[in-house]
Design an enzyme around this catalytic site. Structure first.
Site, PDB file in Angstrom:
ATOM      1  N   SER A   1     -19.489 -16.324 -24.141  1.00 24.81           N
ATOM      2  CA  SER A   1     -18.792 -15.301 -24.929  1.00 24.81           C
ATOM      3  C   SER A   1     -19.636 -14.853 -26.120  1.00 24.81           C
ATOM      4  CB  SER A   1     -17.426 -15.803 -25.409  1.00 24.81           C
ATOM      5  OG  SER A   1     -16.612 -14.728 -25.806  1.00 24.81           O
TER       6      SER A   1
ATOM      7  N   SER B   1     -12.200 -11.974 -27.874  1.00 19.61           N
ATOM      8  CA  SER B   1     -13.270 -11.718 -26.907  1.00 19.61           C
ATOM      9  C   SER B   1     -12.783 -11.269 -25.540  1.00 19.61           C
ATOM     10  CB  SER B   1     -14.148 -12.960 -26.744  1.00 19.61           C
ATOM     11  OG  SER B   1     -15.007 -13.093 -27.847  1.00 19.61           O
TER      12      SER B   1
ATOM     13  N   LYS C   1     -14.354  -8.222 -24.205  1.00 18.73           N
ATOM     14  CA  LYS C   1     -15.574  -8.194 -23.388  1.00 18.73           C
ATOM     15  C   LYS C   1     -15.286  -7.886 -21.909  1.00 18.73           C
ATOM     16  CE  LYS C   1     -18.265 -11.339 -26.355  1.00 18.73           C
ATOM     17  NZ  LYS C   1     -17.315 -11.947 -27.277  1.00 18.73           N
TER      18      LYS C   1
END
Length: 379
Positions: A121, A61, A64
């Site tokens: 997340s 993640s 992101k």
């Protein structure tokens, strides 16, 4: 030939005080458990520590960070706004892993979607944001890769916007540091990264920040965690103390505790051993002016800069002035006359333009006549 700029002469002005500098406390690779890591100062991009930083690997993640960068840039440009109400597509609602369980057609504001993406997340929220900015996730991912190349992330290929494991979805600790440095230029992101607990859906959905450092590390400002079976435990950690900001990236840790410990070790090392120091500006000689109403022009450098140096080495900074031997009139205010360079142990720290402080007109018949007239008839 007189009247031509005679070129740049080297006028050496050395500012060097001999001191017993305190050496930087070294950090060993064994102290950083992460298999791949890097520590940078984001304003200058200076690398303060690296360990297999260009090793290509998944980052979960941490992906992101780029998603959020494109979203913040879209907000700044007016393409989207925080208050936009966005409906989740079937594709977005189908995401697995960490999510906020969006249902197809469910409407949520951009502000809440960013909140969910940063704090929880949430993979589904990230896809909704991507689709809102560029229509489809595929188009958004295309733009992620374009932006990555613009930032110099030459070893990165994004295949999705949320970091779920996918063949070919790869990056490096160095590249993650570059996009993290770009994201934190948007200070609004800290409103989300520093939030420990928040809520969505009128309090029905609780969001708890995945970055435990925001509750334990002095000066922490963010930024993003990530964990998948292929990537291991990862983090891009940002922190600021006094005037120094740092970005620490660790990839591939075996446990979440290991990633937080590795990031803390890197940040501790940076804050203990580096600082910004103000540069001392040397005096500049006046530069001769040929065929001008004045015979010389004063040189100046208006920059009041600071540079990042190892603590204890501040007094060993050297300055070197490169100044023109002469210039032909007319001279414009702000015209380039030379450079002043600062080095430490042979490494260039910074360089700045030296310019003309005032304009100087070219001498001509009319000007000569007026000078003679005043000298003869004015007293």
């Amino acid at each position: 030939m007189r009247g031509k700029i005679k070129g740049i002469a080297m006028i050496m002005v050395m500012i060097l005080t001999v001191v017993l500098a305190v050496p930087v406390s070294a950090i060993s690779d064994e102290e950083v458990a992460a298999p791949s890591a890097i520590l940078i100062e984001p304003k200058t991009g200076k690398i303060l520590y690296e360990k297999n930083a260009n090793e290509v690997r998944p980052c979960a993640s941490i992906t992101k960070v780029m998603t959020l960068l494109l979203v913040m840039e879209a907000i700044d440009s007016g393409k989207i706004s925080m208050g936009d109400q966005v409906a989740a597509s079937a594709h977005a609602a189908s995401m697995g892993g960490s999510d906020i369980w969006l249902k197809e057609g469910e409407v949520m504001s951009v502000n809440d979607l960013i909140k969910a993406t940063v704090i929880m997340s949430a993979n589904d929220a990230a896809v909704v944001l991507a689709e809102h900015v560029y229509g489809t996730e595929d188009e958004f991912v295309k733009q992620m890769n374009i932006r990555a190349k613009q930032l110099g992330m030459n070893d990165t290929t994004f295949k999705n916007c949320n970091g779920l494991d996918e063949d070919g979805h790869l990056t490096t600790a160095h590249d993650v540091a570059l996009m993290s440095a770009a994201l934190i230029q948007h200070e609004k992101i800290f409103d989300y990264t520093l939030t420990w607990i928040d809520y969505l859906r009128d309090g029905e959905t609780q969001l708890v920040n995945t970055n435990k450092l925001i509750r334990s590390y002095k000066g922490i400002t963010g930024l993003k965690t990530g964990t998948t079976s292929q990537a291991g435990s990862c983090i891009s950690a940002t922190a600021t103390r006094d005037k120094l900001s740092l970005v620490a990236v660790v990839l591939g840790c075996a446990t979440t505790d290991e990633r937080f410990a590795s990031a803390s070790t890197l940040l501790d090392y940076g804050f203990a051993n580096f600082s910004f120091t103000a540069l001392s500006m040397p005096e500049f000689a006046a530069v001769p002016v040929y065929n001008g109403l004045e015979s010389e022009v004063q040189a100046e450098c208006g920059t009041q800069a600071e540079v990042l140096v190892p603590k204890g080495k501040e007094s060993s900074i050297q300055s070197q002035v490169e100044l023109s031997e002469g210039v032909e009139a007319p001279v414009e205010q702000g015209q380039l006359l030379g450079k002043v360079k600062y080095t430490l142990d042979g490494e260039l720290l910074a360089e700045y333009d030296i310019t003309a402080k005032t304009p100087i007109n070219k001498i001509g018949f009319g000007a000569v006549f007026m000078i003679l007239f005043k000298s003869l008839f004015c007293w």
